[in-house]
Enzyme design. Sequence first.
Site, PDB file in Angstrom:
ATOM      1  N   HIS A  73       5.031  53.055  55.696  1.00 51.69           N
ATOM      2  CA  HIS A  73       6.295  53.484  55.083  1.00 51.69           C
ATOM      3  C   HIS A  73       6.525  52.935  53.677  1.00 51.69           C
ATOM      4  O   HIS A  73       7.424  53.416  52.979  1.00 51.69           O
ATOM      5  CB  HIS A  73       7.469  53.053  55.964  1.00 51.69           C
ATOM      6  CG  HIS A  73       7.854  54.052  57.009  1.00 51.69           C
ATOM      7  ND1 HIS A  73       6.965  54.528  57.948  1.00 51.69           N
ATOM      8  CD2 HIS A  73       9.038  54.675  57.262  1.00 51.69           C
ATOM      9  CE1 HIS A  73       7.597  55.383  58.738  1.00 51.69           C
ATOM     10  NE2 HIS A  73       8.847  55.497  58.337  1.00 51.69           N
ATOM     11  N   ASP A  79      10.224  54.756  65.703  1.00 54.31           N
ATOM     12  CA  ASP A  79      10.336  55.837  64.733  1.00 54.31           C
ATOM     13  C   ASP A  79      10.729  57.094  65.508  1.00 54.31           C
ATOM     14  O   ASP A  79      10.211  57.339  66.610  1.00 54.31           O
ATOM     15  CB  ASP A  79       9.009  56.057  64.000  1.00 54.31           C
ATOM     16  CG  ASP A  79       9.162  57.011  62.821  1.00 54.31           C
ATOM     17  OD1 ASP A  79       9.225  56.521  61.676  1.00 54.31           O
ATOM     18  OD2 ASP A  79       9.243  58.229  63.045  1.00 54.31           O
ATOM     19  N   SER A  96      16.553  59.692  61.843  1.00 49.77           N
ATOM     20  CA  SER A  96      15.512  58.729  62.198  1.00 49.77           C
ATOM     21  C   SER A  96      16.026  57.702  63.197  1.00 49.77           C
ATOM     22  O   SER A  96      17.228  57.581  63.447  1.00 49.77           O
ATOM     23  CB  SER A  96      14.996  58.019  60.942  1.00 49.77           C
ATOM     24  OG  SER A  96      15.943  57.068  60.508  1.00 49.77           O
ATOM     25  N   ARG A 140      16.049  54.551  62.863  1.00 51.44           N
ATOM     26  CA  ARG A 140      16.269  53.249  62.221  1.00 51.44           C
ATOM     27  C   ARG A 140      17.496  52.523  62.776  1.00 51.44           C
ATOM     28  O   ARG A 140      18.634  52.970  62.670  1.00 51.44           O
ATOM     29  CB  ARG A 140      16.348  53.391  60.704  1.00 51.44           C
ATOM     30  CG  ARG A 140      17.508  54.163  60.178  1.00 51.44           C
ATOM     31  CD  ARG A 140      17.373  54.402  58.677  1.00 51.44           C
ATOM     32  NE  ARG A 140      16.262  55.283  58.387  1.00 51.44           N
ATOM     33  CZ  ARG A 140      16.167  56.041  57.292  1.00 51.44           C
ATOM     34  NH1 ARG A 140      17.113  56.029  56.387  1.00 51.44           N
ATOM     35  NH2 ARG A 140      15.137  56.831  57.097  1.00 51.44           N
TER      36      ARG A 140
END
Length: 797
Positions: free
Chosen positions: A140, A204, A684, A686
């Site tokens: 990433h 992810d 996402s 996250r």
Amino acid sequence: MRAANLTCRRGTSLQGLVSRYRQGYLPRARSFATPTFDNSNPRIPPYLKLAKNYDKVKEVLGKGTALTLAEKILYSHLDNAEESLLTNTNGGRNVRGTANLKLMPDRVAMQDASAQMALLQFMTCNLPSTAIPASIHCDHLIVGEHGAKSDLESGIKMNQEVFDFLESAAKKYGIEFWPPGAGIIHQSVLENYAAPGLMMLGTDSHTPNAGGLSTIAIGVGGADAVEALVGAPWELKAPRVLGVELKGKLSGWASPKDIILNLAGQLTVRGGTGFIIEYFGPGVETLSCTGMATVCNMGAEVGATTSIFPFNSAHVRYLEATHRHDVAAEAKKFSEIVQLKADAGAKYDEIITIDLSQLEPHINGPFTPDLSTPLSQFKQTVQEQNWPDKLSAGLIGSCTNSSYEDMTRCEGMVREAMEAGLKPASDFYITPGSDQIRETLRRDGPLDTFKEAGGTVLSNACGPCIGQWKRQDGVEKGTSNAILTSYNRNFRGRNDGNPDTMNFLASPEIVTAMAFAGTTTFNPMTDSLPTPSGKEFRFTPPSGLEIPTKPFEVAREEFRVLTQAPDPSVSVAISPSSERLALLEPFEPFPASDLTGLRVLVKVTGKCTTDTISAAGPWLKYKGHLPNISANTLNTAINAETGEVNVAYDLDGSQHTIPELGKRWREAGRPWLVVAEHNYGEGSAREHAALQPRYLGARIVLCKSFARIHETNLKKQGVVPLTFADEADYDRIGAGDEVSTVGLYEMLRNGGKGEVALKVKSAKTGEELLVGTRHAVSKDQAGFILAGSALNLLSTR
């Protein structure tokens, strides 16, 4: 609900498997025990254990119970089948959408941006190693700019501190480490770890990519990953199962990507929430393994828990081509016991049928992955919507579409156009998904073809797909422009930080054709291009190879995985003065009472994705430093009451950015909440989108609906996610309003049982109202919230 008319072979019994195993039917040297780091090949799932678990599941639910493939694999990973399947499920009749499954995943994969926080949390548990196999993938943090070599060198130099931290943690805890340049996490997982019948978690949202190899692969936040890493059961509300029946066969310009682009248009970004998408039907047999992975990858865009395809011969071919003959052999034997497809008579909660023979290419966007337009209608739509006609750039590859099949289909098009004297009219970028793919493309020629055409081959990393893109075409922020990509997500500002860049998602073949045309209104199925000779050129329908004629090349030595046993003597590399990494301080526990004195920090309108809550791009460098990255919290959110972006007002009327006001209230000891609309936290996985508000003082998020992963992440960090019982109440709450909870503490003490309401006092009028809410807090999650976070609870065990 309709029953799917499926057929399958009669399975054999577990007793038969054990008998043949003893007689030598299976290789005697192969251990079927749960893999450990000392196992000769921990990449083979623990098939004997899973078969025994499945036998228990059938005993609990009844031998004649017909199950979908998703249920077979999920339930075979239950820690206690009887407890999970029979608690509050009417004797196992109502498992889906009701049961809280406590699962024991086989593996965890982490990408470098999210691995930082996951490992920082794991370190607080003071364990010598992970309880299950795990891997770290450095993909990433590399910015796409000039090309693979220089971009990788720059990326390593810029992020050396983070890479050293990740590698040292991997060595200490016995985690496999894939260095920068080795590949994108999902492609590397597909090539090395995904296996039929496996269950894995990944930090992810596009982890479901592995479903293309008949794996249950679920995207989670770091705290979820830590649960699995310490060996604790991981909880999941039993998903419903959406069956997608595939008929016919793709032809012409249609590709596997068009299956999911079409389905996204049907389901919308919320339509898959709470479901596993399971594909079945004769059309499945016509797809490649990597084509199935593409479809599963983008299932994340409709909110699905994961997606999966049944095990078939395409999987065997792919496993063998990627040097995993042993995995293929054991998977075939396991499938004799636990048929890795839906049972005859298995019922899906919903069924959608797609005729591949009638499917045409689709283009989705801009700004949302579910705005789907058939290619035949796209030119007209561009003109009607006044979208840009000029194409600034075409970008192919990424974790979604970087397979050998994708690249050889595109290379054939590029070679054909070059022979006609054409070069791409727009900037053309190519991202190989792994070094194994890159080296195979180098060996077989496509890489040179792309370069000869003037394409820029980027590093084996995420790059522009996640905002790591330094454009070289002079397009400035605020300039409206169009790009076409074979990526999976296209939120506003995601790729280059420019909110006016329109990213249209398509298959790599359509992207390549339009890059040569230089326009968004070109249709390669019907249109031609002028050549230097004056003749008209028209692309022929693309074709390529499912897998290379020879097995895939192995990656270059410097990009191969580093595997090692846990070494307690290794010190994890974190500098006390680091601006990028910081050890975590535990969050305070929930008070022994209901919450009082909360204030609404901001009322948000429109899409509020995890990109909105915690932007990526340049902020990725702070993923391991919670105080620093919290400075971007909600910094692209739209204030519902003023229409301003990243603007909030204190009680005294002073104007601030949203994170500035959050920090100000944190320092003043004033807890707060956010009010938002539908699908809050879409996008996402996250967990920073939950960690950052928590760090700044958030105790509640109140909205119309949540995205699955984000709702779980909030609970894991001690933030209470509530939804409006009456959505009209959204209009009755404003920024600065004072809020107290009614029944929240009692609900948490009762293990998630009970109703919660909010007493709201208007900051403008002083008027009070009682707002009803709904929640989906389980017994375990109530414990996390009371403890202050899941990590607080795990670290005491």
